[in-house]
Scaffold this active site. Sequence first.
Site, PDB file in Angstrom:
ATOM      1  N   GLU A 947       0.836  -1.207   0.000  1.00  0.00           N
ATOM      2  CA  GLU A 947       0.000   0.000   0.000  1.00  0.00           C
ATOM      3  C   GLU A 947       0.867   1.252   0.000  1.00  0.00           C
ATOM      4  O   GLU A 947       0.588   2.205  -0.702  1.00  0.00           O
ATOM      5  CB  GLU A 947      -0.934   0.000   1.217  1.00  0.00           C
ATOM      6  CG  GLU A 947      -1.893   1.174   1.216  1.00  0.00           C
ATOM      7  CD  GLU A 947      -2.864   1.145   2.388  1.00  0.00           C
ATOM      8  OE1 GLU A 947      -3.507   2.178   2.641  1.00  0.00           O
ATOM      9  OE2 GLU A 947      -2.988   0.101   3.064  1.00  0.00           O
ATOM     10  N   ARG A1025      -7.045   2.327  14.526  1.00  0.00           N
ATOM     11  CA  ARG A1025      -7.936   1.174  14.313  1.00  0.00           C
ATOM     12  C   ARG A1025      -7.772   0.161  15.438  1.00  0.00           C
ATOM     13  O   ARG A1025      -8.741  -0.499  15.835  1.00  0.00           O
ATOM     14  CB  ARG A1025      -7.680   0.532  12.948  1.00  0.00           C
ATOM     15  CG  ARG A1025      -8.721  -0.534  12.599  1.00  0.00           C
ATOM     16  CD  ARG A1025      -8.565  -1.067  11.192  1.00  0.00           C
ATOM     17  NE  ARG A1025      -9.222  -0.256  10.188  1.00  0.00           N
ATOM     18  CZ  ARG A1025     -10.456  -0.471   9.735  1.00  0.00           C
ATOM     19  NH1 ARG A1025     -11.186  -1.464  10.228  1.00  0.00           N
ATOM     20  NH2 ARG A1025     -10.978   0.292   8.808  1.00  0.00           N
ATOM     21  N   GLU A1421     -10.249  -8.632   5.202  1.00  0.00           N
ATOM     22  CA  GLU A1421      -9.541  -8.592   6.486  1.00  0.00           C
ATOM     23  C   GLU A1421     -10.282  -9.247   7.655  1.00  0.00           C
ATOM     24  O   GLU A1421      -9.648  -9.856   8.519  1.00  0.00           O
ATOM     25  CB  GLU A1421      -9.237  -7.133   6.848  1.00  0.00           C
ATOM     26  CG  GLU A1421      -8.259  -6.466   5.911  1.00  0.00           C
ATOM     27  CD  GLU A1421      -8.200  -4.961   6.099  1.00  0.00           C
ATOM     28  OE1 GLU A1421      -7.241  -4.481   6.698  1.00  0.00           O
ATOM     29  OE2 GLU A1421      -9.153  -4.274   5.656  1.00  0.00           O
TER      30      GLU A1421
END
Length: 1497
Positions: A947, A1025, A1421
Amino acid sequence: MALPTPPKTAAVPPRAASAAEALTPLIETTYKSPDINCYVNGRKTVISNANPHWTLLDYIRAQPNLKGTKLGCGEGGCGACTVVLQVPDTSSEKKRMKHFAVNACLFPLVGVDGKHVITVEGIGSVEKPHPLQERIAKMHGSQCGFCTPGIVMSLYAMVRNSYDPETKKFTLSERDIEMEGHLDGNLCRCTGYKPILNAAKTFIVEDLQGQLSEEPSVQDSDDGRAEREVADLVRNGCSGPSKGSCGRPGGCCRDQPTVPSDSSSNDSKSQASTPPTEPADSPGDEHIPAIVTISDKPDTDPAVSGAEYAKPLKSKEKESAGKETKTTTSLETEISRTKKGVPVVQFKEYVPDTELIFPPALWKYEPQPLCYGNGKKIWFRPTTLDQLLELKDAYPSAKLVGGASEVQVEVRFKNSDFAVSVYVSDIPELRHTKLPLEAELQTAKELVVSANTPLTELEAICKEVYAKLGKRAMVLEALRKQLRYFAGRQIRNVASLAGNIATASPISDANPVLLAAGATLEAVNKSKGTIELPMDTFFVAYRTTNLPPDAALSRIRIPLPAPNVREVLKAYKQAKRKDDDIAIVTAAFRVRLDDDNNVEEVSIVYGGMAPTTKNSPKTQAALLGKRWFHSETLDIALAGLLEDYDLPYTVPGGMADYRKTLTLSLFVRFWHESAAELGLGDVDTQVIDEIHRAISTGVRDDVNPYEQRIVGKQIAHLSALKQCTGEAEYIDDMPHFERELYGGLVLSSKAHAKLLSVDWEPALAMPGVVGYLDKNCLPKDENIWGSIKKDEPFFADGEVRHHGQVIGMIYAETALEAQAAAKAVKVEYEPLPAILTIDEAIEANSFFPHDKLLKKGLALEDKMGEAFAKCDRIFEGQTRMGGQEHFYLETNAALVIPSGEDGCMEVWSSTQNTMETQEFVSAVTGVPSNRINARVKRMGGGFGGKESRSVPFACYLAIAAKKEMRPMRLMLNRDEDMLLSGQRHPVQARWKVGVSKEGMLLAMEADVYDNAGFSQDMSGAVMDRCLTHFDNSYECPNVLLRGHVCKTNIHSNTAYRGFGAPQGQYFSETVMYNIAEGLGMDVDELRLKNLYKIGEHTPFLQHIDEDWHVPMILEQLSRSAEYEKRKKAVEEFNAKNRWRKRGICLVPTKFGLSFATALHLNQAGAYIKIYHDGSVLLHHGGTEMGQGLYTKMCQIAAQELGTPLDAIFTQDSSTYQIANASPTAASSGSDLNGMAVKNACDQLNERLKPYRERLGKDAPLKEIVHAAYLERVNLAANGFWKMPRIGYKWGDYDINTIKPMYYYFTQGAGCSEVEVDLLTGDSTVLRTDLMMDVGNSINPAIDYGQIEGAFVQGQGLFTMEESLWTRSGELFTRGPGTYKIPGFSDIPQVFNVSMLRTDNDGKPLSWNHLRSVQSSKGIGEPPLFLGCTVFFAMREAIKAARKMNGQSILGGVGKDAWKLDSPATAERLRLAVGDDLVRRAEVKRKEGETSFFVAVA
């Protein structure tokens, strides 16, 4: 030919001053030919004067059309490079051939002389695939596809070897596929392995009629016992074969159909833009698998495949011309019609007589001595033993090479360059072991093995002789057992005992057996002839032997005891992973008793406990004359072993406590096993039995009542067949451009240091080198990048801040030249103190700025003290979780092509993030973004690791391409990738939780720390997160969570599947176990009490709404997995068993979908062009990394536009087609891009509506667009979507106005049961059941693949994948040799997966409230966290052991508190058992001592 000068360290004999003087006469008289003669895929090939630095893989990949064989690791550990060598079977008197799978990345190119090399392209193509290729594709066994060709070739060798061309019969069984190690040298990071095994098993019954033997042979008894033990697991909750069934995965043609067999409603095309359907009827609890059949002409679903295209337009301008057809297409992997939502998979029959034959010319081939090379390196290939001895006599320093499994690793990773190499594997006198006749064998006193007999053949010889001689040949059974788990099958096919012995590795698997048996080696040289070398004096120091330098090992003589001798010999090995792993400790024990059961002879040998394979002198002396099966004797032995192996805390290789414990544990196992073998008394079989897995089973619930015309169907990944045939193109497979150059990175060897000087001159003087880059090639303010905060230099400037940091890049004419030159750059450092761990960062106050908090309840008023005052009990703890290497099979790669005008560039990159690649290339080249086209067709895996961390590699090449105006290419080696790409964040939590006496959560406070590494990358967002998933699925009214981002001197950690959520959820579940144990309460009761209810709020104040399904999933999964019944059975098992314990657990998951507070990323674009012939070109911002995004997007477009799927084509992902694309991450690829695709389709459908009405709803798209084109309708549409509702802002605590952080939650649960061997810490997953709420699945096959693959990746995260650094800050685990991901034999033995379809009463659920594309949910995920069910089941097993051993099971923060941190490696499990052996083996840490390795959590 120029001859090399040998390295100065070589022992140059006095009679030859140089290699040239010594070897020239031999070259002139004997080694006259430089030509390697072979066949490649049936074609005769002569390789003349080959590059001596090339392996077989280098040669194959240099050919224009042989790119299917991949470079995955370069050390024979992943299997991506597997090819098959077809050779005559010299052991057969008939004209037979054998097929050997080998690692092309290791195999010496000279070794293919006289052989037939078969690559994945040679066995089939997309046009005409081999049945193996077709089945793996149709059974969804290929996701990213990078590992697939290697797996195909391993299976191909197995299938070919199982066929007898004379009898026309096969001998192939499930046991052969799974239990004999044919796939243990292959790794896959995407699929979870199950669909690959299922594809392989279709051959057994459908084609080969292979039968399982009725009675397992003696040597298979352990495995057979394991199968019986798990039989009850298979029977319950997992469909086994029905009466009369063949047992085929997916059911048998003789099984009673579970669904009506009439065709589904797919016969009629639905209208365009179909809304999500509601199911016609609900399935029951039973899991219904796909229907699998064989068919000469598999039928196809016309709604999905078989699009027709209109003829050219110019001369046909009437509307009716659209009815004419110029061509048709079909899907590469055809799909048959489903039956009431149940997929039907049809295969073509396998016809073995159509396989590649062995080239007739090779039957007559007479091998010649070969020699080729250059001024740096030279290869010899003698064909007789005399030729070899003559060569060694002339030049003793010549390196003998067999399978090259050790040599090539030294060449690639240790910079060894063996100037004179001699390939010895084809010398018949050294290779062929001939067994004595039956009568001679019965009286034989020894077995003589030729030194270069391949280990696979030796395995078979040991098996055969043991079957004939029984316990007399126990040494051979011990050797076979060690060889079975030595390396992968590809290495065993070429490696030999000679190599294993001469390498003198202290952790050799074979050497302890030979030493314990009293084996003798025979070496030969020209001057003395045969030299006898007893094994017990052969090893003199670390990797040093007394083999004369001019000699070669020729034979190994293994003694066999006389028939009446009472002797037992056994061998054991403990590694991080059962298959294909180097030993931590390996051992062999031999004891001979007299008639009074006293010890007459004893040999106790260990590997991994000293610099050499070592006898145990004190223990052996103490045991002589003692009565063997007596507890005092055992105590004497254990005391002696502690003296023989008194490891210091700082021992090289680390794990001092574990290794010492294993010496005792393995001896205890042998002591019991030998007593049982000799009938000395009653012995508990569990102390003897090692853990063996059974053949794996399990089902998916394949029925989909929500299926539509295209969406909801189990369509194979659109590239799957190409991936199986090797035709799918990855970055490094792209054709090479004229004048292309290759990059080689110069990396820091220090973790933290000042750069004093960098000398490029030695590198620039090397052949092929064109130039270099460093910090001076960029303006200072442009030598900086970062995904969120720009804080990371492209090139080190004045200081290096982690081991492996990029200092510069060399570029050269070839990749090998660039890599060699990069290693020649001289760098001088001044070392600085390095911070590695979270604890060190906290102590040094080394943090990146991060001020995010979560507050709920009394925390909003800063009154957490009051909240805790209301609690009946308060628990505290400190919990750690290690990181995880991405280990995508395709390492980072990029290719940059400058255009020559306007500063434009094509930038091909293996990236999840085209926009960021474009932006930073634009910045470093000084041109606007509209001149940089960043492109990617597919990645060989990503998992978040591409990413952001892929960006700098494209930038390095772009700078060089601009400088030289030449194309530039770079593909990282595996060790470089692991050094540079970062990994999942190691995280530590220091928590405090308060509960009522009934177990209700009342207050929670935690400080959470992640190890960011030397730069920020996305570490702050990962921490966010992590905090927002610290609740998992549980309500707590008062919460205060603080996140801290630690700055250290390790590589920059980054995004990884789950992005912090698995760490947060892991802490949550650890807290729940600590509470349950502290209260003496059942943890499942505690969970259910505290589950969220609709209307409650998370710690970030998001409302739990009607989509809350976790309680429903837990109830349904508990029922289908028979959880309560099995929980009781586990308790009973543990009560009865002392040496093994089982554990079981059931854990929920809740994962938030969106890019969270990076609001700008929650958008996507798509661009659809319909050509007048009816074909559709689809562009969107998503990238394909194996997750099936391209397939799903094409399904959505085909569904919406009312056309077959094959009419939709996506070329690649490109910034010239889609501007400002968000990265494909956060499980949002389908949500964002799918809605953008739908938006574009909606626009087109609106424009085409009048023509549909005019031509009829069933008119094909080619007619509709033909008519629209003639009336000048725009047939292209730009779609766009931004995610509504969300918009959370950190620090906003107004519950009435705050917006959600996540668009919805993907939910699920997992149940796993494990068994742990308390003597070694070894374990196996007996069974796993998963259920996920994926909404209405766009493609259930792809979603199941994501669920299974994510689970197995999560299983690796929580159990075996351990990253380690040395004390100086070097990353130690940087390849498959040291870093272990799950393999084929690590997956659950029973593995059942289903999707939530109905409520608890069986009524169909609806997800229309989601407002997501096709009412589906992101799935990439969320299932990964469920791998923790294996961890917590292991924790339960260890807890049972600790209770048995009188140890505490209560957590806390004190010295005596018990905790099990993640990953739960075999080492951690064994040391947590808390038994007497662990206590006796404890290594006392002296003041100032530090462990050899560092784990940075």
